[in-house]
Design an enzyme around this catalytic site. Structure first.
Site, PDB file in Angstrom:
ATOM      1  N   SER A 186       0.828  -1.255   0.046  1.00 38.46           N
ATOM      2  CA  SER A 186       0.053   0.004   0.187  1.00 38.46           C
ATOM      3  C   SER A 186       0.965   1.221  -0.013  1.00 38.46           C
ATOM      4  CB  SER A 186      -0.944   0.158   1.354  1.00 38.46           C
ATOM      5  OG  SER A 186      -1.610   1.060   1.296  1.00 38.46           O
ATOM      6  N   HIS A 200      -1.694   7.168  -5.137  1.00 36.56           N
ATOM      7  CA  HIS A 200      -1.847   6.128  -4.254  1.00 36.56           C
ATOM      8  C   HIS A 200      -1.827   4.745  -5.038  1.00 36.56           C
ATOM      9  CE1 HIS A 200      -5.293   2.884  -3.586  1.00 36.56           C
ATOM     10  NE2 HIS A 200      -4.550   2.872  -2.238  1.00 36.56           N
ATOM     11  N   ARG A 204      -2.810  -6.414  -3.900  1.00 34.85           N
ATOM     12  CA  ARG A 204      -2.860  -7.549  -2.768  1.00 34.85           C
ATOM     13  C   ARG A 204      -3.435  -8.808  -3.451  1.00 34.85           C
ATOM     14  NH1 ARG A 204      -6.336  -3.639  -2.827  1.00 34.85           N
ATOM     15  NH2 ARG A 204      -8.686  -4.397  -2.924  1.00 34.85           N
ATOM     16  N   GLY A 357      -5.780  -6.796  16.626  1.00 32.50           N
ATOM     17  CA  GLY A 357      -4.418  -6.505  16.574  1.00 32.50           C
ATOM     18  C   GLY A 357      -3.827  -5.873  15.628  1.00 32.50           C
ATOM     19  N   ARG A 359      -2.066  -2.850  13.448  1.00 30.41           N
ATOM     20  CA  ARG A 359      -1.140  -1.607  13.520  1.00 30.41           C
ATOM     21  C   ARG A 359      -1.674  -0.436  12.875  1.00 30.41           C
ATOM     22  NH1 ARG A 359       4.096   0.334  12.099  1.00 30.41           N
ATOM     23  NH2 ARG A 359       5.595   0.279  13.954  1.00 30.41           N
ATOM     24  N   SER A 362       0.211   2.130  10.916  1.00 30.09           N
ATOM     25  CA  SER A 362       0.519   1.729   9.544  1.00 30.09           C
ATOM     26  C   SER A 362      -0.670   1.812   8.654  1.00 30.09           C
ATOM     27  CB  SER A 362       0.974   0.102   9.191  1.00 30.09           C
ATOM     28  OG  SER A 362       2.214   0.010   9.748  1.00 30.09           O
TER      29      SER A 362
END
Length: 400
Positions: A186, A200, A204, A357, A359, A362
């Protein structure tokens, strides 16, 4: 309300830039990125007022922008290693794309380098590498992040997948539990200069398994991603070059991909409460499984690498253009709209925030370092700022 004047910005396509775009149309794009970056605009910005951004004096177009010629460069080993599982090859691809783009972007910065931050999930179910550059002379904030994760779909994530795609709804039951595995890259780049566009990129591969039954293979697996451009000031030749470069990558794999994914991009990046799109588009796709996995992997390889050629030369071309307080303020207003889309509508942001969980640093990397919200901001009719609004409130076919 704040109104902006009708001071001009440089427009028009120089003969050299036209030749670049024509060359890409013909499939002869070798070295096109650097050539495009080196072209000068036909006229300079007039009556800027007090010039901001003293950093522009130290910025120079590099002698070479690395990694723009992906078609003629040797392919990495994983590209043709069909004996390796697809999820492993995708992991290697996103790591490769990260390294190549970081190298290309660093070629624009006189002194700054990306900070590489490797992290691991507390539960041991994945890792990521966040590469971030802040407060550079060319790049105010840029992030190139990789994540390789696995877990169990939450009820909200499963519901979102079923709601957006009827085929998914048929193959993933609402009353079952599923595990997932995803590898993706990303990218968001916010240049400092208001004349250099934000961009951008995200690519994935997502795999879904019945819970506890990974050895049986995925129930579903698909590719997703795309790339799009978000300028504060509109340069038609820049936007055409960006779209044409992406089209060139699409056409090598399917003559219908560009038109299909361009329309998808226009729909996806809509900001309904503003009655506009986030920018001037590009390509976007999700749940892509219309060809064999090997064919789609090679398309994603080309599309992911084409972003370097499509975008980095645009920053190189505009990063040293003098600008004033008016241009800086408008850039920050447009960044505010960018942030609104990411926080309210973006599926990737929502999925990340719903993942246990996750992050957060990021996930929110895409947000600009600075932005501005003004009450009743309205550009003067006929101004360069109003022209940008016209572009994001209509749909334009940038490639004729």
């Amino acid at each position: 309300m704040r109104r902006y004047s009708t001071q001009p910005v440089p427009q028009g396509m120089s003969p050299g830039a036209k030749a670049v775009v024509s060359g890409i149309c013909a499939g002869a794009a070798t070295g096109a990125g650097l050539w495009y970056a080196s072209q000068q605009t036909d006229k300079r910005v007039e009556e800027q007022g007090a010039v901001l951004g003293s950093e522009v004096s130290s910025l120079r177009v590099p002698a070479e922008i690395p990694n723009t010629d992906y078609e003629h460069s040797p392919k990495p080993e994983y590209y043709g290693d069909t004996a390796r599982p697809m999820h492993e090859r995708m992991e290697l691809l996103v790591l490769d794309l990260q390294d190549r783009l970081v190298t290309a972007l660093e070629s624009l910065e006189p002194t700054r380098k990306f900070v590489w931050d490797r992290w691991e999930r507390d539960d041991g179910r994945g890792y990521g590498i966040s590469c971030v550059l802040q407060d550079g002379e060319a790049l105010e904030k840029a992030g190139v992040n990789v994540s390789v994760l696995e877990g169990t779909l939450t009820p909200g994530q499963l519901r979102s997948m079923r709601d957006r795609n009827p085929q998914t709804a048929q193959r993933l039951r609402a009353d079952e539990e599923y595990d997932f595995r995803v590898a993706g890259v990303s990218v968001v780049v916010h240049p400092r200069n208001p004349y250099a566009p934000t961009a951008h990129k995200n690519y994935r591969r997502f795999e879904v398994y019945r819970k506890g039954a990974r050895e049986a293979g995925p129930v579903m697996a698909w590719f997703g991603g795309g790339a799009d451009l978000t300028p504060a000031y509109l340069f038609d030749d820049d936007v055409t070059y960006f779209h044409q470069t992406l089209k060139h990558a699409c056409d090598a794999h399917d003559p219908h991909y560009y038109a299909r994914f361009k329309q998808w991009c226009d729909r996806y990046f809509a900001i309904p409460h503003r009655n506009e799109t986030r920018g001037v588009g590009g390509i976007f796709f999700d749940d892509l499984e219309d060809k064999a996995p090997e064919q789609l992997f090679r398309f994603v390889y080309d599309a992911g690498n084409a972003f370097i050629r499509a975008y980095v030369p645009l920053v190189a071309r505009r990063m040293a253009t003098p600008y004033g307080a008016r241009q800086r303020e408008w850039q920050l207003v447009r960044r505010g709209h960018y942030a609104e889309f990411n926080l309210v509508y973006d599926r990737g942001t929502k999925f990340g925030l719903m993942t246990p969980g996750a992050r957060i640093e990021s996930i929110l990397m895409s947000l600009p370092l600075t932005a501005r919200w003004e009450y009743m901001n309205q550009p003067e009719p006929g101004s360069p700022e109003a022209r940008l609004l016209d572009a994001v409130r209509t749909t334009t076919d940038w490639v004729k």
